[in-house]
Enzyme design. Sequence first.
Site, PDB file in Angstrom:
ATOM      1  N   ARG A 138       0.848  -1.182   0.000  1.00 52.80           N
ATOM      2  CA  ARG A 138       0.000   0.000   0.000  1.00 52.80           C
ATOM      3  C   ARG A 138       0.888   1.239   0.000  1.00 52.80           C
ATOM      4  O   ARG A 138       1.962   1.249   0.626  1.00 52.80           O
ATOM      5  CB  ARG A 138      -0.917   0.038   1.235  1.00 52.80           C
TER       6      ARG A 138
ATOM      7  N   HIS B  14      -1.294  -0.231  -9.951  1.00 51.11           N
ATOM      8  CA  HIS B  14      -2.038  -1.135  -9.055  1.00 51.11           C
ATOM      9  C   HIS B  14      -2.521  -2.375  -9.826  1.00 51.11           C
ATOM     10  O   HIS B  14      -3.711  -2.684  -9.832  1.00 51.11           O
ATOM     11  CB  HIS B  14      -3.222  -0.400  -8.393  1.00 51.11           C
TER      12      HIS B  14
END
Length: 312
Positions: free
Chosen positions: A227, A275
């Site tokens: 993250r 991502h």
Amino acid sequence: MTINVFFAAGSDSWAEYQGPLGDAFAEAGLDVALSPEAPDPTRVDYLIYAPTRGEFDFSPYQNCKAVLNLWAGVERIVTNPTLTQPLCRMVNHELTEGMVEYVVGHVLRHHLGMDAHIHGQDSIWRNTVLPPLARQRRVTVLGMGALGSAAGQALTALNFPVTGWSRTEKSIPGLRCVWSDEGLSVALACADILVTLLPRTPDTDNLLNAERLALMPSGAVIINPGRGQLIDDDALLAALDAGHISHATLDVFRVEPLPPDHPYWAHPKVTITPHIAADTRAGSAARVVAENIRRGEAGESLLHLVDRARGY
Ligand code: NDP
Ligand code: OXD
């Protein structure tokens, strides 16, 4: 009796999931009424959710036995004050396979110095500098959960000496496992290549700050598919500019999509992937959802339950 399942993961993914979920429920022998709408929230038995759905009020779903998240990461849901139902996150073999391939691919890129040959075709034959063998390149993986431990073991199979850091004590064949603050210092000190596969929680926010980046060997590489919040962006940019960190491959960011004016885009020592390290695939995810509903109906414990207090 028919089980009512509300697909609340967003209208964009309904078309992708409707068929695989139907097949998985049939395979599991479940009589399910699956709907992308919940006209009477009190009749919903299970709710399928994804963070891309955005703000959501779980409070009307008083009889819902579990919220089944299609993502591995749950930081956007655990903080939702309306969520009182048990929350399960996504763990499945395709998500893990995807992450292992991403990590191994990017580790090998840096280990073998592939960029020099991909971008350096200048008609000069340079064969004096050979990359070291994998066993001479130390890799640290922060996070020894479903994804970190699989990535660590794949790297071990290629002969990289791997150190894995987790919150609690662990023993994983082939890896050196460390934990606690002291373990983190040990893990960072031997990270020629660092892979971050931690969840975002209050404890992991800005974990890689200037002080901790300084513990890493000079010239180290960072690969972050965990993250964005794990890394203090300003500290990383400063460490890249100073040459202490030689490259960062980043898949996740504080703001996604990464804004066009973010300094990472133009930085020569940063590789951005959008991502895509490991996506949830509908077929394998649907089978995990169905298995959890089967378990819920049979009174068995649910798979991949999130500990709300811990945040992952
Ligand atoms: P898990 O919950 O299985 O594993 C989390 C690991 O992190 C555990 O080993 C845990 O330790 C460790 N951990 C958590 N908090 C701390 C802490 N404070 N200090 C030290 N260790 C800590 O998660 P997954 O492996 O399934 O996924 C990891 C993350 O990967 C997800 O949360 C998500 O953010 C990210 N992800 C990214 C994707 C992408 O495409 N980029 C796709 C999927 C996931 P312990 O074992 O002791 O509990
Ligand atoms: C996830 C992700 O958490 O895609 O599943 O990041």
